[in-house]
Design a protein around this motif. Structure first.
Motif, PDB file in Angstrom:
ATOM      1  N   LEU A  80      83.571 125.239  64.891  1.00  0.00           N
ATOM      2  CA  LEU A  80      82.742 124.826  66.230  1.00  0.00           C
ATOM      3  C   LEU A  80      83.872 124.812  66.976  1.00  0.00           C
ATOM      4  CD1 LEU A  80      80.822 121.459  64.837  1.00  0.00           C
ATOM      5  CD2 LEU A  80      79.956 123.250  65.311  1.00  0.00           C
ATOM      6  N   ALA A  81      85.236 124.506  67.130  1.00  0.00           N
ATOM      7  CA  ALA A  81      86.011 124.969  68.077  1.00  0.00           C
ATOM      8  C   ALA A  81      86.773 126.188  68.317  1.00  0.00           C
ATOM      9  CB  ALA A  81      87.545 124.152  67.529  1.00  0.00           C
ATOM     10  N   SER A  82      86.529 126.525  67.411  1.00  0.00           N
ATOM     11  CA  SER A  82      86.674 128.549  67.530  1.00  0.00           C
ATOM     12  C   SER A  82      85.682 129.375  67.974  1.00  0.00           C
ATOM     13  CB  SER A  82      87.431 129.010  66.286  1.00  0.00           C
ATOM     14  OG  SER A  82      86.005 128.945  65.243  1.00  0.00           O
ATOM     15  N   GLY A  83      84.808 128.662  67.683  1.00  0.00           N
ATOM     16  CA  GLY A  83      83.108 129.517  68.201  1.00  0.00           C
ATOM     17  C   GLY A  83      82.857 128.816  69.825  1.00  0.00           C
ATOM     18  N   ASN A  84      83.801 128.197  70.280  1.00  0.00           N
ATOM     19  CA  ASN A  84      83.907 127.188  71.602  1.00  0.00           C
ATOM     20  C   ASN A  84      82.968 126.435  71.724  1.00  0.00           C
ATOM     21  OD1 ASN A  84      86.121 128.958  73.301  1.00  0.00           O
ATOM     22  ND2 ASN A  84      84.569 130.279  73.691  1.00  0.00           N
ATOM     23  N   GLU A  85      81.826 125.649  70.889  1.00  0.00           N
ATOM     24  CA  GLU A  85      80.649 125.039  71.254  1.00  0.00           C
ATOM     25  C   GLU A  85      81.898 123.459  71.399  1.00  0.00           C
ATOM     26  OE1 GLU A  85      78.188 125.510  68.108  1.00  0.00           O
ATOM     27  OE2 GLU A  85      79.847 126.719  67.347  1.00  0.00           O
ATOM     28  N   ILE A  86      83.082 123.179  70.713  1.00  0.00           N
ATOM     29  CA  ILE A  86      83.271 121.866  71.106  1.00  0.00           C
ATOM     30  C   ILE A  86      83.775 121.803  72.689  1.00  0.00           C
ATOM     31  CG2 ILE A  86      85.479 119.919  70.654  1.00  0.00           C
ATOM     32  CD1 ILE A  86      83.225 120.179  68.656  1.00  0.00           C
ATOM     33  N   ILE A  94      80.349 114.767  76.398  1.00  0.00           N
ATOM     34  CA  ILE A  94      80.373 113.926  75.489  1.00  0.00           C
ATOM     35  C   ILE A  94      81.768 114.314  74.736  1.00  0.00           C
ATOM     36  CG2 ILE A  94      79.830 114.914  73.346  1.00  0.00           C
ATOM     37  CD1 ILE A  94      77.041 116.355  73.744  1.00  0.00           C
ATOM     38  N   SER A  95      82.409 113.400  74.425  1.00  0.00           N
ATOM     39  CA  SER A  95      83.608 112.565  73.959  1.00  0.00           C
ATOM     40  C   SER A  95      83.865 112.733  72.693  1.00  0.00           C
ATOM     41  CB  SER A  95      84.140 110.999  74.325  1.00  0.00           C
ATOM     42  OG  SER A  95      83.174 110.657  73.995  1.00  0.00           O
ATOM     43  N   ALA A 445      92.210 119.344  62.799  1.00  0.00           N
ATOM     44  CA  ALA A 445      90.947 120.501  63.378  1.00  0.00           C
ATOM     45  C   ALA A 445      90.708 121.614  64.893  1.00  0.00           C
ATOM     46  CB  ALA A 445      90.169 120.629  62.705  1.00  0.00           C
ATOM     47  N   LEU A 446      90.651 120.321  66.012  1.00  0.00           N
ATOM     48  CA  LEU A 446      91.089 120.527  66.914  1.00  0.00           C
ATOM     49  C   LEU A 446      92.089 120.682  67.505  1.00  0.00           C
ATOM     50  CD1 LEU A 446      88.185 117.029  67.833  1.00  0.00           C
ATOM     51  CD2 LEU A 446      87.475 120.270  67.796  1.00  0.00           C
ATOM     52  N   ARG A 447      93.284 120.301  67.015  1.00  0.00           N
ATOM     53  CA  ARG A 447      94.870 120.783  67.270  1.00  0.00           C
ATOM     54  C   ARG A 447      94.357 121.996  67.283  1.00  0.00           C
ATOM     55  NH1 ARG A 447      98.211 122.434  68.921  1.00  0.00           N
ATOM     56  NH2 ARG A 447     100.030 121.488  69.787  1.00  0.00           N
ATOM     57  N   PHE A 448      94.763 122.488  65.888  1.00  0.00           N
ATOM     58  CA  PHE A 448      94.619 124.178  65.882  1.00  0.00           C
ATOM     59  C   PHE A 448      93.011 124.935  65.618  1.00  0.00           C
ATOM     60  CE2 PHE A 448      98.228 121.331  64.539  1.00  0.00           C
ATOM     61  CZ  PHE A 448      99.143 122.067  65.147  1.00  0.00           C
ATOM     62  N   PRO A 449      92.570 125.227  66.308  1.00  0.00           N
ATOM     63  CA  PRO A 449      91.016 125.170  66.516  1.00  0.00           C
ATOM     64  C   PRO A 449      91.426 126.922  65.295  1.00  0.00           C
ATOM     65  CG  PRO A 449      91.623 125.377  68.606  1.00  0.00           C
ATOM     66  CD  PRO A 449      92.901 124.974  67.717  1.00  0.00           C
ATOM     67  N   ARG A 450      92.291 127.670  65.457  1.00  0.00           N
ATOM     68  CA  ARG A 450      92.317 128.854  65.441  1.00  0.00           C
ATOM     69  C   ARG A 450      92.892 129.013  63.442  1.00  0.00           C
ATOM     70  NH1 ARG A 450      94.097 132.968  69.972  1.00  0.00           N
ATOM     71  NH2 ARG A 450      93.517 134.001  68.278  1.00  0.00           N
ATOM     72  N   GLY A 451      92.674 127.527  63.086  1.00  0.00           N
ATOM     73  CA  GLY A 451      93.498 128.080  61.830  1.00  0.00           C
ATOM     74  C   GLY A 451      93.281 128.894  60.817  1.00  0.00           C
ATOM     75  N   GLY A 452      92.491 128.753  60.860  1.00  0.00           N
ATOM     76  CA  GLY A 452      91.052 129.860  59.745  1.00  0.00           C
ATOM     77  C   GLY A 452      91.347 128.996  58.039  1.00  0.00           C
ATOM     78  N   MET A 453      90.766 129.381  57.666  1.00  0.00           N
ATOM     79  CA  MET A 453      90.817 128.725  55.806  1.00  0.00           C
ATOM     80  C   MET A 453      92.252 128.825  55.328  1.00  0.00           C
ATOM     81  SD  MET A 453      87.589 128.985  55.022  1.00  0.00           S
ATOM     82  CE  MET A 453      87.847 128.919  53.065  1.00  0.00           C
ATOM     83  N   GLY A 454      93.566 129.344  55.842  1.00  0.00           N
ATOM     84  CA  GLY A 454      94.933 128.718  55.481  1.00  0.00           C
ATOM     85  C   GLY A 454      94.769 127.065  56.071  1.00  0.00           C
TER      86      GLY A 454
END
Length: 536
Positions: A80-86, A94-95, A445-454
């Motif tokens: 969700l974060a990497s797709g800019n949805e967050i 929305i908080s 997850a929100l702090r490192f949104p581009r972490g991926g499967m790693g």
């Protein structure tokens, strides 16, 4: 907001199911690798082998559920974060707390379901698996024997040790047998080689030993030993069995086969015994002091009133079970056997669990009655005794054996109670870990949104490894009485909850963005923190 809540839960459902299936399959393959060789070597049907692995699933699922929650949260929120949805949700006002609410409620329902499963389903499965493995262990014990180890030969009192065992034909090398079944003495048998197998009835085990000796010790005369040499010696052990006999319900329960209410009842009985032993020790000390000082005996004290066993909800569960389930009755023919006049039911008509509770109550009553100790009667003083201590009379004191046995009983009761309390708190702590991992996974997850499967695999496995290591490392401390069981079992949950709440507060203050936030940034952050710690 309802639409967003359903959307977030749908994003979590698929990763959660996949994580549960994948982790369960991996751990099940580990169990298969450990047990498969021993089970196949006993000539068991495939249905029975499948039952063994099927009964191993509840324990595996109990461990994989919290970890699957963490992996699902990491995967869903990084997506969700990497797709800019967050970012779009934050821009709409929305908080993070509003996003957390549906996930937290779903995790709460999963926590309740996991606790019911761990408390009710898992002990029953573990007990059935224990009974099944016990029955399998009695089938073809020649396959189960280990080299260079002392092996029990049930149901006899023989213990066999062999330097070399050939499971295919039962040949033995460098054999030593300890026979503890003799009423008049014990004997040790040494043999250069031997062979073992089953009789034609496939129920009795025979041992043929070659070139050895028998050392027989007589119980009446410990200093006498009889030595006999032999070229061939044949032994027969009856009722060993080469067929699988199911013994449902005859296996004793340990803490892993008991529910929370059963363990709390055991803790209550152990605590009652501990109080009784403490009163016994205090009464002996008081009696010895009064005897030394020449004071009259202290009046007898009444034992403490019995306290309710277990937690309040355990009584509710038992009353609900009595209402929903039919009672166990004994079928009889009135025309052939009249009803007994005594209102007290026979022992066979009482359910097994009720008989066990009655035995525990009688045991506790015996301990409480034994705890009431009177001071020994004062004997007339005799001059010259204990003159070196300034005392001119002899007094009866408690024996050292009684004092040592009481002290050991107190230590044993405390260890037993702590062991049960560790398992009780562990069940609660592992179930609540589903909520804790939600609080930890969302800010990560929100702090490192581009972490991926790693990030999902590495971060999830790392967090769960730290949690599990801290949980198991503190268990010996609680069993030894160094730390309270509640503190040891709940410390990982408290620590990870504080870290998760701090991360949520920090992420909620920051604007959602996909710039950076990959594994390289995480690695640099860890490297800078380590360098700063070394500098300090």
């Amino acid at each position: 907001m309802r639409l967003l809540s359903r959307y977030v839960l749908r994003q979590l459902a698929a990763p959660f199911v996949f994580a549960v299936a994948a982790l369960t399959s991996i751990m099940l393959l580990n169990q298969i690798a450990k047990r498969f060789g021993a089970l196949v070597g006993k000539g068991l049907p495939w249905s029975l082998i499948g039952e063994v692995f099927l009964l191993s699933l509840p324990f595996i699922v109990a461990m994989t559920l919290p970890m699957a929650v963490l992996l699902a949260v990491l995967y869903a929120f990084t997506t969700l974060a990497s797709g800019n949805e967050i970012t779009a949700m934050r821009a709409s006002g929305i908080s993070i707390g509003q996003l957390l609410r549906p996930v937290f409620l779903a995790a709460l329902l999963l926590t309740v379901a996991d606790f019911v499963f761990v408390d009710q389903g898992l002990p029953a499965a573990n007990l059935r698996l224990k009974a099944l493995l016990f029955d399998i262990g009695r089938k073809r014990p020649t396959v189960q024997f280990r080299e260079q180890a002392l092996n029990d030969v049930p149901p006899s009192s023989l213990f066999l040790r062999a330097g070399r065992i050939e499971p295919a034909d039962g040949r033995l090398r460098d054999v030593t047998i300890f026979d503890m079944s003799g009423q008049q003495g014990r004997q040790v048998i040494y043999a250069d080689s031997g062979r073992m197998g089953f009789e034609a009835n496939q129920n009795d085990l025979y041992l043929t030993l070659y070139d050895g000796s028998i050392m027989q010790f007589k119980g009446a005369d410990p200093g006498l030993m009889q030595l006999t040499y032999f070229a061939v010696n044949t032994m027969r052990v009856r009722s060993v069995g080469n067929t699988l006999t199911r013994t449902e319900g005859d296996v004793p329960k340990s803490d892993r086969e008991m529910t929370t209410c059963e363990m709390l009842d055991a803790v209550h009985d152990t605590t009652s015994a501990l109080r009784s032993l403490s009163r016994t020790r205090a009464a002996r000390v008081d009696g010895d002091l009064r005897s030394l000082l020449g004071l009259p005996a202290a009046p007898a004290t009444r034992p403490d009133t019995a306290q309710p066993r277990g937690a309040p909800w355990c009584g509710w569960f038992r009353s609900l079970g009595r209402r929903l389930l039919p009672e166990t009755v004994e079928a009889q023919d009135p025309a052939q056997r009249p009803a007994p006049r005594s209102p007290r039911p026979a022992a066979d008509t009482i359910p097994l669990q009720q008989r066990e509770r009655q035995k525990q109550q009688l045991r506790a009553e015996r301990i409480d009655s034994a705890a009431t100790v009177r001071a020994p009667a004062r004997t007339p003083p005799r001059e010259g005794d204990l003159a070196g201590y300034g005392v001119s009379r002899s007094v009866p004191l408690s024996s050292w054996v009684d004092v040592a046995n009481t002290a050991e009983g107190i230590r044993s009761a405390r260890r037993t109670a702590d062991g049960f309390l560790v398992e009780v708190h562990k069940k609660y702590a592992i179930s609540v870990a589903c909520l804790v991992f939600v609080l930890v996974g969302i800010p990560l997850a929100l702090r490192f949104p581009r972490g991926g499967m790693g990030l999902v695999l590495g971060g999830g496995l790392g967090i769960f490894a730290l949690y599990y290591i801290s949980l198991t490392a503190g268990e010996p401390l609680a069993d030894a009485g160094i730390l309270p069981p509640a503190v040891v079992m709940w410390a990982p949950n408290v620590i990870f909850t504080l870290l998760g709440v701090a991360g949520l507060l920090r992420v909620n203050r920051e604007l959602g963005s996909t710039r950076g936030g990959d594994l390289a940034e995480l690695t640099d952050l860890v490297r800078r923190r380590v360098a700063r710690w070394r500098t300090r």
